[in-house]
Design an enzyme around this catalytic site. Structure first.
Site, PDB file in Angstrom:
ATOM      1  N   GLY A  44       0.689  -1.206  -0.055  1.00  0.00           N
ATOM      2  CA  GLY A  44       0.060   0.161   0.089  1.00  0.00           C
ATOM      3  C   GLY A  44       0.729   1.201   0.015  1.00  0.00           C
ATOM      4  O   GLY A  44       0.488   2.195  -0.195  1.00  0.00           O
ATOM      5  N   ASN A  45       2.119   1.045   0.348  1.00  0.00           N
ATOM      6  CA  ASN A  45       3.057   2.235   0.333  1.00  0.00           C
ATOM      7  C   ASN A  45       3.297   2.603  -1.336  1.00  0.00           C
ATOM      8  O   ASN A  45       3.882   1.600  -1.763  1.00  0.00           O
ATOM      9  CB  ASN A  45       4.148   1.961   1.189  1.00  0.00           C
ATOM     10  CG  ASN A  45       4.891   3.150   1.454  1.00  0.00           C
ATOM     11  OD1 ASN A  45       5.514   3.868   0.518  1.00  0.00           O
ATOM     12  ND2 ASN A  45       5.258   3.704   2.729  1.00  0.00           N
ATOM     13  N   GLN A  46       3.318   3.662  -1.501  1.00  0.00           N
ATOM     14  CA  GLN A  46       3.547   4.085  -2.797  1.00  0.00           C
ATOM     15  C   GLN A  46       5.074   4.714  -3.286  1.00  0.00           C
ATOM     16  O   GLN A  46       5.379   4.873  -4.386  1.00  0.00           O
ATOM     17  CB  GLN A  46       2.896   5.268  -3.542  1.00  0.00           C
ATOM     18  CG  GLN A  46       1.372   4.613  -3.192  1.00  0.00           C
ATOM     19  CD  GLN A  46       0.368   6.074  -3.259  1.00  0.00           C
ATOM     20  OE1 GLN A  46       0.762   7.012  -3.191  1.00  0.00           O
ATOM     21  NE2 GLN A  46      -0.789   5.966  -3.890  1.00  0.00           N
TER      22      GLN A  46
END
Length: 162
Positions: free
Chosen positions: A37-39
């Site tokens: 979920g971290n971009q």
């Protein structure tokens, strides 16, 4: 007590990206920005125009290609979950020793306002470096879209890595 990772510092790195402390998924995987979920990695790949990879070794090669170091402000902390707001009893990394070993690092980018706040509290900014706060790539940061985050990261970093 949570323990952060050793820094990734490619030879000749002039840019340092600092997070606060790895989240639960990152600690589990033993990878910077390991939560899908971290971009962070999507931003780095899109910013550089490279083909995206989920392979961690390839990701580290990408950092080396663009002379980007990655580390966290905190060495240790207590925290339930992954939110920076839950951090307590924190201990900073030894930036004095780090900068002595890597004097070529001139640009410090914080990957969140919290990382900058902890850095300011424990380390302080020196006149020999340029500091910028980037929008957090965390999935929990919904104040900006991916496109908006990418544009800001590109504007601030691309002139330095081209």
């Amino acid at each position: 007590m949570k323990k952060a990772f050793a820094p990734i510092v490619p030879k000749g790195a002039r840019i340092l990206i600092l997070g606060t402390m790895p989240g639960e998924k990152s600690l589990e995987l033993q990878q910077y920005y390991g939560n899908r979920g971290n971009q962070f990695w999507k931003i780095i790949y899109a910013m550089t125009g490279e083909d995206f990879s989920t392979d961690y070794d390839e990701r580290k090669v990408l950092l080396a290609k663009y002379k980007i170091a990655v580390w966290d402000v905190l060495a240790f902390c207590e925290r339930t979950g992954s939110l920076d707001s839950a951090i307590k009893n924190e201990t900073p990394n030894d930036f004095g020793a780090f900068y002595k070993k890597h004097p070529q690092i001139k640009y410090v980018f914080f990957s969140s306002k919290n990382a900058a706040a902890y850095y300011d509290k424990y380390v302080g900014r020196s006149s020999g470096k340029i500091y910028e706060i980037l929008p957090s790539p965390s999935g929990a940061n919904a104040t900006k879209s991916f496109a908006e985050k990418l544009e800001i990261w590109k504007q601030k970093m691309m002139p330095l890595i081209l």
